[in-house]
Write a protein that holds these residues in place. Structure first.
Motif, PDB file in Angstrom:
ATOM      1  N   ASP C  56       0.869  -1.162   0.000  1.00  0.00           N
ATOM      2  CA  ASP C  56       0.000   0.000   0.000  1.00  0.00           C
ATOM      3  C   ASP C  56       0.913   1.221   0.000  1.00  0.00           C
ATOM      4  O   ASP C  56       1.770   1.350   0.876  1.00  0.00           O
ATOM      5  N   PHE C  57       0.757   2.080  -0.960  1.00  0.00           N
ATOM      6  CA  PHE C  57       1.729   3.155  -1.110  1.00  0.00           C
ATOM      7  C   PHE C  57       1.884   3.991   0.159  1.00  0.00           C
ATOM      8  O   PHE C  57       2.978   4.181   0.670  1.00  0.00           O
ATOM      9  N   ALA C  58       0.783   4.470   0.659  1.00  0.00           N
ATOM     10  CA  ALA C  58       0.874   5.366   1.817  1.00  0.00           C
ATOM     11  C   ALA C  58       1.369   4.617   3.059  1.00  0.00           C
ATOM     12  O   ALA C  58       2.156   5.138   3.845  1.00  0.00           O
ATOM     13  N   ARG C  59       0.932   3.370   3.210  1.00  0.00           N
ATOM     14  CA  ARG C  59       1.276   2.613   4.407  1.00  0.00           C
ATOM     15  C   ARG C  59       2.726   2.110   4.368  1.00  0.00           C
ATOM     16  O   ARG C  59       3.446   2.184   5.353  1.00  0.00           O
ATOM     17  N   ASP C  60       3.149   1.652   3.203  1.00  0.00           N
ATOM     18  CA  ASP C  60       4.436   0.940   3.135  1.00  0.00           C
ATOM     19  C   ASP C  60       5.583   1.754   2.531  1.00  0.00           C
ATOM     20  O   ASP C  60       6.733   1.450   2.748  1.00  0.00           O
ATOM     21  N   ILE C  61       5.248   2.736   1.723  1.00  0.00           N
ATOM     22  CA  ILE C  61       6.319   3.489   1.057  1.00  0.00           C
ATOM     23  C   ILE C  61       6.319   4.953   1.518  1.00  0.00           C
ATOM     24  O   ILE C  61       7.218   5.381   2.223  1.00  0.00           O
ATOM     25  N   GLY C  62       5.335   5.692   1.123  1.00  0.00           N
ATOM     26  CA  GLY C  62       5.196   7.058   1.609  1.00  0.00           C
ATOM     27  C   GLY C  62       6.263   8.032   1.134  1.00  0.00           C
ATOM     28  O   GLY C  62       6.893   7.827   0.085  1.00  0.00           O
ATOM     29  N   TYR C  63       6.473   9.068   1.947  1.00  0.00           N
ATOM     30  CA  TYR C  63       7.391  10.149   1.594  1.00  0.00           C
ATOM     31  C   TYR C  63       8.506  10.286   2.626  1.00  0.00           C
ATOM     32  O   TYR C  63       8.345   9.872   3.776  1.00  0.00           O
ATOM     33  N   PRO C  64       9.605  10.910   2.215  1.00  0.00           N
ATOM     34  CA  PRO C  64      10.695  11.129   3.184  1.00  0.00           C
ATOM     35  C   PRO C  64      10.187  11.966   4.355  1.00  0.00           C
ATOM     36  O   PRO C  64       9.366  12.863   4.156  1.00  0.00           O
ATOM     37  N   GLY C  65      10.671  11.632   5.517  1.00  0.00           N
ATOM     38  CA  GLY C  65      10.259  12.387   6.691  1.00  0.00           C
ATOM     39  C   GLY C  65       8.857  12.037   7.163  1.00  0.00           C
ATOM     40  O   GLY C  65       8.313  12.698   8.033  1.00  0.00           O
ATOM     41  N   GLU C 393      29.774  14.161  -4.757  1.00  0.00           N
ATOM     42  CA  GLU C 393      29.845  15.387  -5.549  1.00  0.00           C
ATOM     43  C   GLU C 393      30.073  15.181  -7.041  1.00  0.00           C
ATOM     44  O   GLU C 393      29.985  16.116  -7.807  1.00  0.00           O
ATOM     45  N   GLU C 394      30.368  13.950  -7.474  1.00  0.00           N
ATOM     46  CA  GLU C 394      30.532  13.739  -8.908  1.00  0.00           C
ATOM     47  C   GLU C 394      29.415  12.887  -9.513  1.00  0.00           C
ATOM     48  O   GLU C 394      28.950  13.149 -10.609  1.00  0.00           O
ATOM     49  N   THR C 395      29.022  11.842  -8.806  1.00  0.00           N
ATOM     50  CA  THR C 395      28.176  10.834  -9.447  1.00  0.00           C
ATOM     51  C   THR C 395      26.710  11.223  -9.575  1.00  0.00           C
ATOM     52  O   THR C 395      25.964  10.596 -10.319  1.00  0.00           O
ATOM     53  N   GLY C 396      26.279  12.196  -8.821  1.00  0.00           N
ATOM     54  CA  GLY C 396      24.875  12.596  -8.890  1.00  0.00           C
ATOM     55  C   GLY C 396      23.931  11.734  -8.083  1.00  0.00           C
ATOM     56  O   GLY C 396      22.716  11.923  -8.155  1.00  0.00           O
ATOM     57  N   VAL C 397      24.448  10.791  -7.315  1.00  0.00           N
ATOM     58  CA  VAL C 397      23.528   9.934  -6.561  1.00  0.00           C
ATOM     59  C   VAL C 397      22.815  10.683  -5.445  1.00  0.00           C
ATOM     60  O   VAL C 397      21.795  10.222  -4.949  1.00  0.00           O
ATOM     61  N   ALA C 398      23.367  11.848  -5.074  1.00  0.00           N
ATOM     62  CA  ALA C 398      22.735  12.597  -3.993  1.00  0.00           C
ATOM     63  C   ALA C 398      21.646  13.542  -4.511  1.00  0.00           C
ATOM     64  O   ALA C 398      20.965  14.206  -3.739  1.00  0.00           O
ATOM     65  N   ASN C 399      21.479  13.572  -5.817  1.00  0.00           N
ATOM     66  CA  ASN C 399      20.524  14.522  -6.392  1.00  0.00           C
ATOM     67  C   ASN C 399      19.098  14.317  -5.920  1.00  0.00           C
ATOM     68  O   ASN C 399      18.377  15.250  -5.620  1.00  0.00           O
ATOM     69  N   THR C 400      18.712  13.054  -5.877  1.00  0.00           N
ATOM     70  CA  THR C 400      17.320  12.791  -5.559  1.00  0.00           C
ATOM     71  C   THR C 400      17.210  11.787  -4.427  1.00  0.00           C
ATOM     72  O   THR C 400      18.124  10.987  -4.220  1.00  0.00           O
ATOM     73  N   ILE C 401      16.097  11.836  -3.723  1.00  0.00           N
ATOM     74  CA  ILE C 401      15.942  11.007  -2.523  1.00  0.00           C
ATOM     75  C   ILE C 401      15.504   9.589  -2.880  1.00  0.00           C
ATOM     76  O   ILE C 401      14.601   9.419  -3.694  1.00  0.00           O
ATOM     77  N   ASP C 402      16.133   8.630  -2.285  1.00  0.00           N
ATOM     78  CA  ASP C 402      15.730   7.216  -2.387  1.00  0.00           C
ATOM     79  C   ASP C 402      15.379   6.832  -3.823  1.00  0.00           C
ATOM     80  O   ASP C 402      14.236   6.440  -4.112  1.00  0.00           O
ATOM     81  N   PRO C 403      16.324   6.953  -4.731  1.00  0.00           N
ATOM     82  CA  PRO C 403      16.013   6.790  -6.157  1.00  0.00           C
ATOM     83  C   PRO C 403      15.526   5.396  -6.547  1.00  0.00           C
ATOM     84  O   PRO C 403      14.930   5.244  -7.607  1.00  0.00           O
ATOM     85  N   LEU C 404      15.738   4.404  -5.699  1.00  0.00           N
ATOM     86  CA  LEU C 404      15.340   3.052  -6.087  1.00  0.00           C
ATOM     87  C   LEU C 404      13.934   2.683  -5.630  1.00  0.00           C
ATOM     88  O   LEU C 404      13.436   1.591  -5.914  1.00  0.00           O
ATOM     89  N   ALA C 405      13.283   3.600  -4.924  1.00  0.00           N
ATOM     90  CA  ALA C 405      11.917   3.317  -4.469  1.00  0.00           C
ATOM     91  C   ALA C 405      11.049   3.015  -5.675  1.00  0.00           C
ATOM     92  O   ALA C 405      11.211   3.596  -6.743  1.00  0.00           O
TER      93      ALA C 405
END
Lengths: 329, 134, 559
Positions: C56-65, C393-405
């Motif tokens: 269930d999206f809201a129950r199991d995944i949701g948003y950061p914070g 600072e090079e790879t861009g992995v910090a650009n977006t939150i939890d990219p594999l969700a």
């Protein structure tokens, strides 16, 4: 190897351990050495500890070592662990709990693997006790394997048998009662902080009350031992236990029962030795001249059966009627 | 009908508690048919030597990952020698830099096994080089 | 999470694909029969919407914070602040370590982390017979506050957070830190940092032992209580799975045992100190391993956050969101590194660090390529630190939150890790908690079994370690060694003796008596420890009091 026996009697640890090893490995000549030391044995107080796995026997043994050492006694420990029936290997882990005494020259801990022997001990245990006895150890503690209820072999070797139990074993207690409860001279309820300690105490008491007891006869005490997590309480309990162990020995001496125990032990040893002496000789010959293979063939082809074959062997080697066969249990 | 068995001790001298290797080896030796005595962690060299003698082992394997092997290992060798037990085969294992090998060999160690050594290699080495003594 | 229509569609397409697969592998068989994680968890060839259809999206995944914090605690992710680059270091004397610290801070490290040597870790002074040969070998040697003052010389204690990997003597070393701050005039409420202070995992895995489990947990609860009242920015426990994993556990075991340890501490503080869970839970922190199996690690870290949030809210009735946050430090897996072809370790560490970042770590230590051989050299430490900086600072992995969700695979694996972890947690509950489970040897034996299985798989070639059981090369490229000179031990003993000579012995005895009485009465030992270290009581003198009152715990050596 010639001098092993002498060195053992001089208290040499390395020779003693080597001699035990040679007995375990059934090396030729090892028995000869035991013969040499045998007349000098019989002085040590042999204490057996038996009970289910996880009952805390090794930790208890470790603490008992401390008690006996404080009383100025030298201690030998034989700790038996099971061999793997598949590989013949074994991890002998009991001594881990006793390693704090490793540097004390008054303590000698030796691990033994069962190597296929049933009954909770190893075949070499009896001779290993003699070795420690001959070295001059005042107390020899023997810790059995702890796999189940059939661990009664210890009564053939020990003057005082401790049955170590823990609360909360559920139905297991029934099985254990059936096997080892009769052999206990002292009962220990270990980890007595656990739920069910009171119930266990009542159960053992009820069982002890069942049989008839002559006036003045030894009534096995039940000693409650607190968790090792409460070190001071634990020490106090084991001190009490060590007093009870000594009291039991004193009782045996005072009532002239020590001799009975010695007799029981000798009988068992002779039994085993006779069986070994005869069986080994016979089997070796049967293998050497190919007779054993031929017997197997006969049984396979239904020309004969194992009992008839055995009788024929007995006839041939013992040269008499069945009545002259050694008594086997 | 003698039944010789190889008896080995796995000991962890020193204060480091990284016993993964030691415990895996103890099991592996059991499965190879040896009788294994394991001491547990935090042993002094004196405890290692005296336990090895009391147990009449053919081989004593010491495991140390803290770098203290340079003191602890030769110390065990010395104690065994003092007690006339230098016929016990000594081997060492753990994080042991190459340059420490020779001093350990000189101290009496017969082999050093570092991380990544296959279990079989060690078992084979023992079967070849360690014989039950009499 | 999907419409029925989509699932039907997926099912049809999947059947078609499965037919193709069957045909293909008849001609072109797979390279191996089982495809598993490093923890021997079997992985499917393909994951589809059907694998996460019950989510269930809201129950199991949701948003950061937001609950259940699967996607992280920080609403802004790494944009407001990268994870803390925290390199674990310490060797030789306090002065040598201090020098390394200044070097790291100059190089862009953002937090300090202290490795102590074994005598310090076990609560022995350098001149104890048990400490022979160990001084300064695996970390810095600390005997008295005098060493500690040298250690933090020139370090802005009010600005930089310091982590101390210390367990049985945690009360003593933390007392030294606090006392040093007081001497320097820094208020305690300004201090930030972490003491590892997690004894349960020591009994389970790392075997840095002193007293039995029960009193060990009592001392930990003392620090939690003291921190809650006087050092509010300090993480008084770092509940660690790292060592559990290094001892050979699977990822699920690491997850389950660590979280169950955390629950044990929470329950003890509530019971013993009478604090409400929300008074102290926000300061609990965690410490995980980032092993080589990329997705398994990401799933583990994501699952950890969700389990903890649920446990805090539903099991302990916490109402403060901060208590629901699982904040954790991660270290790449020392046990994944190889002594053979050591330069390959740079690659392993980079992949593991990437997994930690994608798993949302707040702080990270990257291992140096030579750590499996010796203490890390300056150069190796620099490469390790640069690895983190390149990632950030090079790879861009910090650009977006939890990219594999939302990845079918990652979500399914996260769910699987969580489920299996709860199974363990419930099993330990049934045993009567973690201390009872440890006394039974349960986690220890589970780990020993896993370690043995893994080793046998390596030996059989079922699992691969490059350079160890495959792609072995004869050619060696030597690694420069950093070694601690054996003379360090003598110098340290000399320093210790100098302190002993100059201190007021009567005062020392009084301080130790005070600690003894506090232990016997069950009082919080922290104030007495601070007083004692100020009066130059040594680490061992205080620990000997603990051993005397609480008893000494020795390795039961389960195998």
């Amino acid at each position: 190897m010639v001098e092993l026996g002498k060195k053992v009697m001089a208290g040499d640890v390395r020779s003693a351990s080597r001699l035990i090893r040679n007995i375990e490995d059934n090396l030729p000549g090892a028995k000869q050495e035991i013969r040499k030391i045998f007349p000098y044995t019989g002085k040590a107080h042999v204490v057996g500890l038996t009970g289910p796995p996880g009952a805390g026997k090794s930790t208890l043994t470790d603490e008992l070592i401390r008690c006996f050492r404080r009383k100025g006694k030298t201690v030998g420990v034989l700790a038996v662990d099971p061999s793997s029936p598949f590989t013949g290997g074994a991890i002998l882990g009991d001594r881990i709990r006793m390693q704090r005494h490793a540097e004390d020259p008054g303590v000698f801990v030796r691990s033994l693997a069962t190597r296929g022997t049933m009954g909770g001990l190893s075949k070499a245990a009896g001779d290993a006790i003699h070795v420690m006895d001959a070295m001059g150890k005042d107390i020899v503690m023997v810790e059995t394997v702890g796999i189940g209820q059939q661990e009664v072999e210890i009564i053939h070797h020990a003057h005082t048998v401790l049955v170590v139990l823990v609360p909360g074993m559920g139905d297991e207690i029934q099985a254990i009662k059936a096997g080892v409860m009769e052999i206990g001279d002292i009962f220990v309820i270990n980890k007595a902080h656990r739920e069910g300690a009171g119930k266990l105490f009542k159960e053992i008491t009820a069982m002890l009350d069942m049989g008839p007891r002559e006036p003045g006869a030894w009534r096995p005490p039940i000693v409650m031992v607190e968790s090792v997590a409460e070190p001071h309480e634990f020490e106090r309990c084991v001190d009490e236990l060590s007093d009870k162990i000594e009291a039991h020995y004193q009782y045996l001496v005072n009532t002239n029962q020590l001799g009975d125990r010695q007799r029981r032990r000798s009988l068992a040893e002779i039994n085993a030795a006779v069986r070994d002496a005869i069986l080994e000789t016979v089997l070796r010959r049967l293998v050497a001249d190919g007779e054993l293979d031929r017997m197997v063939e006969k049984a396979l082809n239904k020309e004969s059966d194992p009992y008839t074959l055995a009788e024929q062997v007995a006839e041939r080697y013992l040269g008499g009627s069945k009545a002259s066969m050694p008594v086997a249990e | 009908m003698s039944e010789r068995k190889i008896r080995v001790m796995v000991a962890k001298p020193g204060l480091d508690g990284h016993d993964r290797g030691a415990r895996v080896l103890a099991r592996c030796f059991r499965d190879a048919g040896f009788e294994v005595i394991y001491t547990g962690c935090h042993q002094t060299p004196e405890q290692c030597a005296s336990a090895a003698i009391q147990e009449d082992v053919d081989m004593l394997g010491l495991s140390c990952l803290s770098g203290a092997h340079r003191y602890l290992f030769p110390q065990v060798a010395k104690l065994l020698k003092e007690q006339g037990a230098d016929d016990i085969v000594l081997v060492g294992g753990g994080i042991i830099p190459d340059q420490d090998f020779q001093p350990l060999y000189d101290a009496g160690f017969k082999a050093i096994f570092t991380p990544g050594t296959p279990l079989d290699t060690i078992v084979d080495w023992i079967k070849t080089n360690v014989k039950p003594r009499s | 999470m999907f419409t029925k229509e989509l699932l039907d569609q997926s099912s049809l397409l999947r059947q078609k694909w499965e037919d193709e697969v069957r045909r293909t592998i008849e001609k072109n068989p797979d390279l191996k029969p089982r495809w598993t994680t490093v923890s021997d968890l079997e992985i499917k060839r393909l994951y589809t919407p059907e694998d996460i259809k019950d989510m269930d999206f809201a129950r199991d995944i949701g948003y950061p914070g937001q609950f259940p914090f699967l996607r992280g605690n920080q609403v802004t992710g790494y944009r407001g602040k990268y994870w803390t680059f925290r390199m674990f270091s310490g060797m030789g004397t306090a002065a040598q370590t201090n020098e390394r610290w200044h070097l790291l801070l100059k190089g862009g490290q953002t937090g300090l982390s202290t490795a102590f040597d074994f005598p310090t870790l076990m609560g022995y002074d350098t001149d104890s017979p048990k400490a022979r040969g160990e001084c300064g070998k695996c970390g810095v040697a600390i005997d008295t506050i005098e060493d500690f003052l040298t250690l933090v010389e020139g370090i802005p204690m009010d600005k930089i957070s310091t982590s101390m990997t210390i367990n049985p003597p945690a009360t003593v070393l933390w007392a030294m830190y606090l006392a040093t701050a007081q001497i320097k005039g820094i208020p305690l409420e300004k201090l930030a940092g972490t003491i590892q202070n997690d004894m349960l995992k020591e009994f389970i895995a790392q075997k840095t032992l002193m007293c039995p489990p029960e009193p060990s947990v009592k001392l930990i609860s003392d620090t939690v209580e003291f921190g809650t009242k006087y050092v509010p920015k300090w993480n008084t426990i770092s509940i660690s799975g790292y060592h559990i994993r290094e001892a050979g556990s699977t990822a699920v075991q690491e997850l389950a045992f660590t979280l169950r340890d955390g629950m044990e501490y929470v329950e003890d503080v509530i019971r013993r100190k009478g604090l409400h869970v929300d008074e102290f839970a926000p300061r609990l922190s965690f410490f995980f391993n980032a092993h080589i199996d990329f997705f398994e690690e990401i799933a583990k870290l994501r699952a950890a956050r969700r389990i903890w949030a649920k446990a805090m809210r539903d099991r302990y009735g916490s109402t403060n969101e901060r208590s629901w946050w699982m904040r954790f430090h991660t270290q790449t897996a020392g046990c994944s590194l190889t002594a053979q072809q050591p330069y390959n370790n740079v690659v392993r560490t980079a992949v593991e660090a990437l997994a930690a970042v994608l798993g949302g770590t707040q702080s990270l230590h990257t291992n140096s390529l030579d750590e499996v051989l010796c203490l890390p050299s300056d150069h190796a430490v620099e490469i390790a630190l640069r690895t983190q900086q390149i990632l950030a600072e090079e790879t861009g992995v910090a650009n977006t939150i939890d990219p594999l969700a939302g990845s079918y695979f990652v979500e399914a694996l996260t769910n699987e890790m969580e489920e299996k972890a709860w199974e363990y947690i419930h099993k330990i509950d049934e045993m009567g908690g973690m201390i009872a489970a440890i006394e039974k040897g349960f986690p220890q034996m589970e780990i020993a079994d896993a370690a043995y299985t893994f080793q046998k798989q390596i030996d059989a070639g079922e699992k691969v370690m490059v350079g160890v059981n495959k792609y072995i090369s004869e050619k060696e490229y030597p690694i420069p060694f950093l070694e601690i000179d054996d003379s360090v031990e003598l110098e340290q003993i000399e320093r210790l003796n100098a302190v002993r000579r100059k201190r007021d012995s009567r005062k020392v005895r009084e301080c130790l008596d005070d600690i003894r009485n506090a232990c016997k009465k069950g009082e919080n030992v922290m104030p007495y420890c601070i007083e004692a270290v100020k009066n130059y009581c040594t680490v061992q003198e205080i620990c000997d009091v603990y051993r005397e009152v609480y008893g000494e715990y020795r390795d039961p050596g389960l195998y």
